[in-house]
Design a protein around this motif. Structure first.
Motif, PDB file in Angstrom:
ATOM      1  N   ILE A 227      -7.778  10.652   8.856  1.00 38.88           N
ATOM      2  CA  ILE A 227      -9.056   9.940   8.857  1.00 38.88           C
ATOM      3  C   ILE A 227      -8.897   8.507   8.362  1.00 38.88           C
ATOM      4  O   ILE A 227      -9.416   7.555   8.963  1.00 38.88           O
ATOM      5  CB  ILE A 227     -10.089  10.697   7.989  1.00 38.88           C
ATOM      6  N   SER A 228      -8.176   8.330   7.260  1.00 37.20           N
ATOM      7  CA  SER A 228      -8.013   6.979   6.712  1.00 37.20           C
ATOM      8  C   SER A 228      -7.235   6.087   7.670  1.00 37.20           C
ATOM      9  O   SER A 228      -7.512   4.889   7.784  1.00 37.20           O
ATOM     10  CB  SER A 228      -7.319   7.036   5.353  1.00 37.20           C
ATOM     11  N   GLY A 229      -6.279   6.667   8.411  1.00 36.24           N
ATOM     12  CA  GLY A 229      -5.515   5.899   9.387  1.00 36.24           C
ATOM     13  C   GLY A 229      -6.384   5.391  10.519  1.00 36.24           C
ATOM     14  O   GLY A 229      -6.300   4.220  10.916  1.00 36.24           O
ATOM     15  N   HIS A 230      -7.252   6.260  11.045  1.00 36.80           N
ATOM     16  CA  HIS A 230      -8.149   5.842  12.121  1.00 36.80           C
ATOM     17  C   HIS A 230      -9.179   4.835  11.615  1.00 36.80           C
ATOM     18  O   HIS A 230      -9.576   3.922  12.359  1.00 36.80           O
ATOM     19  CB  HIS A 230      -8.856   7.060  12.725  1.00 36.80           C
ATOM     20  N   ALA A 231      -9.611   4.982  10.361  1.00 33.19           N
ATOM     21  CA  ALA A 231     -10.581   4.038   9.798  1.00 33.19           C
ATOM     22  C   ALA A 231      -9.970   2.640   9.698  1.00 33.19           C
ATOM     23  O   ALA A 231     -10.619   1.639  10.018  1.00 33.19           O
ATOM     24  CB  ALA A 231     -11.063   4.522   8.432  1.00 33.19           C
ATOM     25  N   ARG A 232      -8.723   2.584   9.258  1.00 33.62           N
ATOM     26  CA  ARG A 232      -8.046   1.275   9.181  1.00 33.62           C
ATOM     27  C   ARG A 232      -7.906   0.660  10.565  1.00 33.62           C
ATOM     28  O   ARG A 232      -8.097  -0.545  10.746  1.00 33.62           O
ATOM     29  CB  ARG A 232      -6.672   1.427   8.529  1.00 33.62           C
ATOM     30  N   ALA A 233      -7.560   1.497  11.549  1.00 34.65           N
ATOM     31  CA  ALA A 233      -7.415   0.997  12.917  1.00 34.65           C
ATOM     32  C   ALA A 233      -8.736   0.461  13.458  1.00 34.65           C
ATOM     33  O   ALA A 233      -8.750  -0.454  14.299  1.00 34.65           O
ATOM     34  CB  ALA A 233      -6.885   2.117  13.818  1.00 34.65           C
ATOM     35  N   ALA A 234      -9.853   1.021  12.980  1.00 33.16           N
ATOM     36  CA  ALA A 234     -11.173   0.571  13.435  1.00 33.16           C
ATOM     37  C   ALA A 234     -11.661  -0.653  12.676  1.00 33.16           C
ATOM     38  O   ALA A 234     -12.739  -1.170  12.961  1.00 33.16           O
ATOM     39  CB  ALA A 234     -12.180   1.709  13.281  1.00 33.16           C
ATOM     40  N   GLY A 235     -10.873  -1.101  11.691  1.00 34.51           N
ATOM     41  CA  GLY A 235     -11.256  -2.275  10.927  1.00 34.51           C
ATOM     42  C   GLY A 235     -12.284  -1.991   9.846  1.00 34.51           C
ATOM     43  O   GLY A 235     -12.969  -2.912   9.378  1.00 34.51           O
TER      44      GLY A 235
END
Length: 298
Positions: A227-235
């Motif tokens: 989840i945190s990885g996708h959140a970072r990718a989404a800015g």
């Protein structure tokens, strides 16, 4: 009874009678180890010899080594231990009975908007099997408010597509069911039909909805990293975690007219006061809106 015999009896009581979790027992084990170490250094051979003066000295020692919340937890543990001995072993009195733990202001839960969660979902690559799985996991958590431990423990048989509900075992082994909508249903059905078979090729008997690499459940740490990885990718600048999805689930239902009792049941909260903290988030937003837009608020 001697110390270790008394501690064993209390832990059996917590495990069997109170159904405390392994994590809680581990924390209490740490706290009681401090008590036993103190008693050993003071030459106190058994709990009967522990006096209110010893309790005061122990807490002063703890206060010098631990921060407020840890101090409060340790006091709660040792006080509960002696309360048990008073009831079960006829101890004449609880040496910690006059001590009260500090009160803390609980921070309001951090929540994410529906737009932020949508942005996270948008960056996931649905052409990849893991992307489909991750997408389904996030949608299911946001749609049901499941704890991450409950999510990873779900089995395929826990999803009832006839009634659109999931069954889960929560804290203290309490079973509950939580409804989910058509969006989550489509996600789970697509994942089950097209991607999950590839994850269980080597483990055809794996019962878990979201299996890990070894056929065992996907780990809680793995969900957090995903989840945190996708959140970072989404800015998304703020850290996004599984529990914040749970906060967001509760808040969005209340914002749209849901009642607190229903949210309490879906979240699996034993105490309504725990659920009511989400109403404080709404109250805070209402105050801001009133201050910004009412002509007499300035």
């Amino acid at each position: 009874m001697e110390w270790h015999e008394s501690v064993d009896a209390w832990f059996n009581f917590l495990r069997i009678e109170r159904n405390r979790s392994a994590k809680t027992l581990e924390s209490y084990g740490h706290d009681l180890a401090l008590l036993l170490d103190f008693a050993s250094r003071q030459g106190l051979p058994e709990p009967d010899a522990f006096s209110p003066a010893d309790a005061q000295a122990f807490l002063l020692e703890v206060h010098g080594r631990y921060a407020g919340r840890s101090h409060a937890r340790i006091l709660s543990a040792v006080k509960g231990f002696f309360t048990f001995l008073c009831e079960e072993d006829d101890l004449p009195g609880n040496p910690f009975s006059q001590h009260r733990g500090p009160r803390f202001n609980h921070p309001l839960p951090a929540v994410f908007t529906d737009e932020e969660i949508h942005a996270v979902l948008e960056v996931i690559d649905l052409k990849e099997p893991r992307g489909v799985r991750d997408h389904a996991m996030i949608v299911l958590m946001y749609s049901t408010g499941l704890r991450v431990s409950e999510l990873v423990s779900l089995k395929t048989t826990d999803v009832d597509f006839h009634r659109n509900v999931v069954f889960c075992i929560g804290k203290r082994q309490k079973m509950r069911f939580i409804p989910f909508g058509t969006v989550a249903r489509r996600e789970i059905e697509a994942y089950l039909a097209n991607q999950r078979p590839g994850f269980v090729t080597r483990f055809p008997d794996c019962p878990y909805l979201f299996p890990g690499r070894t056929g065992r459940p996907f780990t809680r740490q793995g969900v957090w990293k995903m989840i945190s990885g996708h959140a970072r990718a989404a800015g998304i600048a703020r850290p996004l975690s599984p529990h914040k999805l749970r906060h967001s689930f509760a808040t969005v239902i209340l914002e749209n007219g849901g009642d607190v009792r229903s949210v309490q049941a879906m979240l699996g909260h034993a105490d309504l006061a725990t659920t009511q903290m989400y109403t404080h988030v709404l109250t805070k937003d209402l105050v801001k809106t009133h201050a910004a837009h009412h002509p007499r608020a300035k």
